[in-house]
Motif scaffolding. Structure first.
Motif, mmCIF file in Angstrom:
data_model
loop_
_atom_site.group_PDB
_atom_site.id
_atom_site.type_symbol
_atom_site.label_atom_id
_atom_site.label_comp_id
_atom_site.label_asym_id
_atom_site.label_seq_id
_atom_site.Cartn_x
_atom_site.Cartn_y
_atom_site.Cartn_z
ATOM 1 N N UNK A 225 -13.899 27.931 44.333
ATOM 2 C CA UNK A 225 -14.801 27.663 43.501
ATOM 3 C C UNK A 225 -15.234 29.067 42.927
ATOM 4 N N UNK A 226 -14.354 29.876 42.902
ATOM 5 C CA UNK A 226 -14.745 31.428 42.090
ATOM 6 C C UNK A 226 -14.438 31.071 40.573
ATOM 7 N N UNK A 227 -14.561 32.053 39.855
ATOM 8 C CA UNK A 227 -14.282 32.320 38.672
ATOM 9 C C UNK A 227 -12.880 32.807 38.230
ATOM 10 N N UNK A 228 -11.908 32.385 39.155
ATOM 11 C CA UNK A 228 -10.528 32.976 38.772
ATOM 12 C C UNK A 228 -10.189 32.402 37.384
ATOM 13 N N UNK A 229 -9.314 32.938 36.634
ATOM 14 C CA UNK A 229 -8.996 32.448 35.205
ATOM 15 C C UNK A 229 -7.480 33.152 34.904
ATOM 16 N N UNK A 230 -6.839 32.356 34.068
ATOM 17 C CA UNK A 230 -5.569 32.671 33.776
ATOM 18 C C UNK A 230 -5.441 32.269 32.250
ATOM 19 N N UNK B 33 5.598 36.106 26.015
ATOM 20 C CA UNK B 33 4.175 35.560 26.501
ATOM 21 C C UNK B 33 3.457 36.687 26.977
ATOM 22 N N UNK B 34 2.220 36.697 26.398
ATOM 23 C CA UNK B 34 1.120 37.415 27.166
ATOM 24 C C UNK B 34 0.294 36.736 28.103
ATOM 25 N N UNK B 35 0.002 37.372 29.100
ATOM 26 C CA UNK B 35 -0.561 36.885 30.477
ATOM 27 C C UNK B 35 -1.709 37.648 30.856
ATOM 28 N N UNK B 36 -3.123 36.999 31.062
ATOM 29 C CA UNK B 36 -4.061 37.680 31.259
ATOM 30 C C UNK B 36 -5.001 37.147 32.537
ATOM 31 N N UNK B 37 -5.443 37.618 33.446
ATOM 32 C CA UNK B 37 -6.230 36.805 34.600
ATOM 33 C C UNK B 37 -7.253 37.708 34.962
ATOM 34 N N UNK B 38 -8.121 37.088 35.898
ATOM 35 C CA UNK B 38 -9.269 37.633 36.421
ATOM 36 C C UNK B 38 -9.721 36.827 37.685
ATOM 37 N N UNK B 39 -10.517 37.447 38.359
ATOM 38 C CA UNK B 39 -11.024 36.747 39.659
ATOM 39 C C UNK B 39 -10.338 37.147 40.957
ATOM 40 N N UNK B 40 -9.617 38.107 40.796
ATOM 41 C CA UNK B 40 -8.495 38.273 41.934
ATOM 42 C C UNK B 40 -9.142 39.875 42.717
ATOM 43 N N UNK B 41 -8.561 40.391 43.834
ATOM 44 C CA UNK B 41 -9.222 41.507 44.384
ATOM 45 C C UNK B 41 -8.727 42.828 43.604
ATOM 46 N N UNK B 42 -9.743 43.675 43.435
ATOM 47 C CA UNK B 42 -9.536 44.884 43.029
ATOM 48 C C UNK B 42 -8.141 45.671 43.537
ATOM 49 N N UNK B 43 -7.319 46.076 42.622
ATOM 50 C CA UNK B 43 -6.029 46.724 42.879
ATOM 51 C C UNK B 43 -5.076 46.108 43.770
ATOM 52 N N UNK B 44 -4.839 44.949 43.683
ATOM 53 C CA UNK B 44 -3.829 44.100 44.365
ATOM 54 C C UNK B 44 -2.703 43.711 43.448
ATOM 55 N N UNK C 150 2.133 27.526 34.872
ATOM 56 C CA UNK C 150 2.238 29.266 34.827
ATOM 57 C C UNK C 150 1.284 29.473 35.900
ATOM 58 N N UNK C 151 1.583 30.274 37.155
ATOM 59 C CA UNK C 151 0.656 30.597 38.172
ATOM 60 C C UNK C 151 0.750 31.924 38.535
ATOM 61 N N UNK C 152 -0.622 32.503 38.714
ATOM 62 C CA UNK C 152 -0.669 33.976 38.926
ATOM 63 C C UNK C 152 -1.147 33.711 40.508
ATOM 64 N N UNK C 153 -0.603 34.513 41.285
ATOM 65 C CA UNK C 153 -1.085 34.627 42.659
ATOM 66 C C UNK C 153 -1.478 36.051 43.384
ATOM 67 N N UNK C 154 -2.542 36.189 43.787
ATOM 68 C CA UNK C 154 -2.889 37.445 44.509
ATOM 69 C C UNK C 154 -2.007 37.720 45.554
ATOM 70 N N UNK C 155 -1.434 39.165 46.061
ATOM 71 C CA UNK C 155 -0.619 39.415 46.885
ATOM 72 C C UNK C 155 -1.374 39.176 48.284
ATOM 73 N N UNK C 156 -2.583 39.891 48.271
ATOM 74 C CA UNK C 156 -3.507 40.182 49.387
ATOM 75 C C UNK C 156 -4.338 39.130 49.451
ATOM 76 N N UNK D 151 -4.531 36.046 48.037
ATOM 77 C CA UNK D 151 -3.934 34.872 48.249
ATOM 78 C C UNK D 151 -4.668 33.933 47.196
ATOM 79 N N UNK D 152 -5.302 34.445 46.192
ATOM 80 C CA UNK D 152 -6.291 33.784 45.323
ATOM 81 C C UNK D 152 -5.131 33.307 44.211
ATOM 82 N N UNK D 153 -5.415 32.241 43.452
ATOM 83 C CA UNK D 153 -4.531 31.889 42.291
ATOM 84 C C UNK D 153 -5.083 31.212 41.174
ATOM 85 N N UNK D 154 -4.356 31.434 40.210
ATOM 86 C CA UNK D 154 -4.868 30.419 38.882
ATOM 87 C C UNK D 154 -3.873 30.128 38.312
ATOM 88 N N UNK D 155 -4.152 29.035 37.588
ATOM 89 C CA UNK D 155 -2.863 28.112 36.927
ATOM 90 C C UNK D 155 -3.326 27.579 35.700
#
Length: 128
Positions: A39-44, A57-68, A107-113, A115-119
């Motif tokens: 339910x967070x505001x993760x985006x891709x 392809x340019x990819x931008x995302x938000x809603x992940x942890x800082x500096x991960x 196209x999926x972005x995954x935070x390594x610490x 584990x949040x993702x946006x698709x």
């Protein structure tokens, strides 16, 4: 049934500002990720939304942890890595492989610490 008329949150406004700053077009289809974790505001965001094999392809995302660390997958294949800034946002460019078959790909972005993702979806298609 309750109507939710709340204004967009600060993170959503920031995501749109980041997308605009890096030259990404924000359309209703791109502004709503197919999945948002917990339910967070993760985006891709992806620009362009379609392209032939070998395109950039340019990819931008938000809603992940800082500096991960972030891993970006096209389908099930890892195609790029990036790091978020202090606000949990990232920007990177990836290449669509020359041997990628035509059709829609997740196209999926995954935070390594976190584990949040946006698709979102990218369409591998020849230009008309």
């Amino acid at each position: 049934m309750r109507s939710d008329n709340r204004r967009p949150g600060k993170l959503a406004r920031t995501a749109c500002a980041v997308a605009a700053a890096v030259g990404l077009a924000v359309s209703p289809a791109a502004a709503v990720p197919a999945l948002a974790s917990a339910g967070t505001e993760d985006c891709l965001f992806v620009r362009p939304f379609f392209g032939p094999p070998t395109s950039q392809v340019n990819v931008a995302g938000c809603g992940f942890w800082p500096f991960e660390g972030i891993e970006i997958y096209l389908g099930t294949s890892l195609r790029a890595r990036s790091f978020t800034n202090g606000r949990g946002e990232f920007f990177t460019t990836l290449s669509i492989p020359g041997d990628e078959s035509l059709g829609a790909r997740n196209l999926t972005a995954v935070g390594l610490k976190s584990h949040r993702f946006a698709r979102t979806t990218f369409l591998v298609a020849n230009h008309p």
